[in-house]
Design an enzyme around this catalytic site. Sequence first.
Site, PDB file in Angstrom:
ATOM      1  N   HIS A   2      36.090  45.386  34.417  1.00 51.47           N
ATOM      2  CA  HIS A   2      35.924  46.794  34.762  1.00 51.47           C
ATOM      3  C   HIS A   2      34.703  47.418  34.092  1.00 51.47           C
ATOM      4  O   HIS A   2      34.314  48.555  34.425  1.00 51.47           O
ATOM      5  CB  HIS A   2      37.193  47.564  34.345  1.00 51.47           C
ATOM      6  CG  HIS A   2      37.434  48.816  35.122  1.00 51.47           C
ATOM      7  ND1 HIS A   2      36.609  49.247  36.142  1.00 51.47           N
ATOM      8  CD2 HIS A   2      38.416  49.757  35.021  1.00 51.47           C
ATOM      9  CE1 HIS A   2      37.067  50.376  36.644  1.00 51.47           C
ATOM     10  NE2 HIS A   2      38.161  50.715  35.977  1.00 51.47           N
ATOM     11  N   THR A  54      40.831  30.060  41.978  1.00 53.74           N
ATOM     12  CA  THR A  54      41.921  29.250  41.436  1.00 53.74           C
ATOM     13  C   THR A  54      43.116  29.323  42.377  1.00 53.74           C
ATOM     14  O   THR A  54      43.428  30.393  42.908  1.00 53.74           O
ATOM     15  CB  THR A  54      42.318  29.710  40.012  1.00 53.74           C
ATOM     16  OG1 THR A  54      43.402  28.909  39.534  1.00 53.74           O
ATOM     17  CG2 THR A  54      42.741  31.164  39.979  1.00 53.74           C
TER      18      THR A  54
END
Length: 437
Positions: A408, A355
């Site tokens: 994560h 992006t």
Amino acid sequence: MSEIKVPDLGESISEGTIYKWLVKEGDTVGQGDVLAELETDKVNLEISAEEDGVISAILRQAGENVAVGEAIGVIGSAGEAAAPQAAGGSQPEAAPAASSASPAAAPAAAEAPAAAAQAPAAPEGAAAGTAALASPGARKLARERGIDLGEVSARDPIGRIGQADVNGHGAAGQGAAAPSAPAPQAAPAAAKPAAANAAPQQDGKAVERKRMSRRRLTIASRLVEAQQTAAMLTTFNEVDMTAILDIRKRRKDAFKEKHDVGLGFMSFFTKAVIGALKAYPLLNAEIDGEELLIKKFYDIGIAVSAKEGLVVPVVRDADRLSFPEIERQIGELAAKARANTLSLPELQGGTFTITNGGVFGSLLSTPILNTPQVGILGMHKIQLRPIALDEERTVNRPMMYIALSYDHRIVDGSEAVSFLVKVKELLEDPEALLLEG
């Protein structure tokens, strides 16, 4: 006669919202003519006529949710459409009831009481059936305004009640509130439409109330879902864009002349991301229950800001494409996104997303994951900043902050940082991109 039905909307999409009708009842249409626009979670689709004819009925109104395969209108022949139109146009809806109770030559003043006297009897027998034919939007509106659907007249030839019918009934009820019998029943019916039509206010100040589009609702839902389901962290680095800017300056004219497409930044970043994904494959994976799906292909999503909201078309097998092929595909997909002509296959899938907030002037941001992907790279504005080359020399360099948001749960911090460093190294040494293929 044929029904206008909601077409198949593609994998995982079972319903949409009617964005707008391009025709009205009584219009003549030909096979292939666009009748309505349907808004889905991802794109807007056109619904076309499957045969020649006349729009004899519109069963669902703009703003209503509809399911795949559901009939939203009817196309009939010119003769079939003429009868209901002539009957409805020459006299009020209550006229047939009045004519059965009084002579045809009776004065208008006598017909009105006669029709009013017979009105309660007719809805009682048809109330349950008529209510069953009401659209979900009409049912909701009727509940909000305290209107009995059995008392609402349907303009639809098959008797289906729409939101416009409820609105019309509410307006009529407001004007007739005075002569109606029990005051407690008439007051809510008259008061609620008035409140609904009043300008919305907050703390005594005017505000505008606007319905969120289906796409905006989906974007909101998915962004919240990403934050709630993923253990999302972001790591940052900065890139010296000197080498890439130099290549573009020296090669852009020849590149444009040879390939008929401009040499932008996205091809460099796409190639750098693919090189880093090959070195750190967990960033190109997703979680499936208690297993990891590590993908051996590279379908790179490119976030594009469109009028209706952010969309992420996908460049398929980007690792197999050359610089001009990547630039051409991204340009075509971005043009389609802004024209709202992307197809569903062009939006589905994707293994990693890029992006670019820099086109809007963003200096730094934390992009949100495009789930079920586990990584997204954010690009930002190129800005001259003083960079220390050594203890004695400082120079101004065109620098860009880059950000990697990652899940994560499967990507450790060391791997995420190493991934971003790899992207930085490849961008600062563009020739290395040729060796990463």
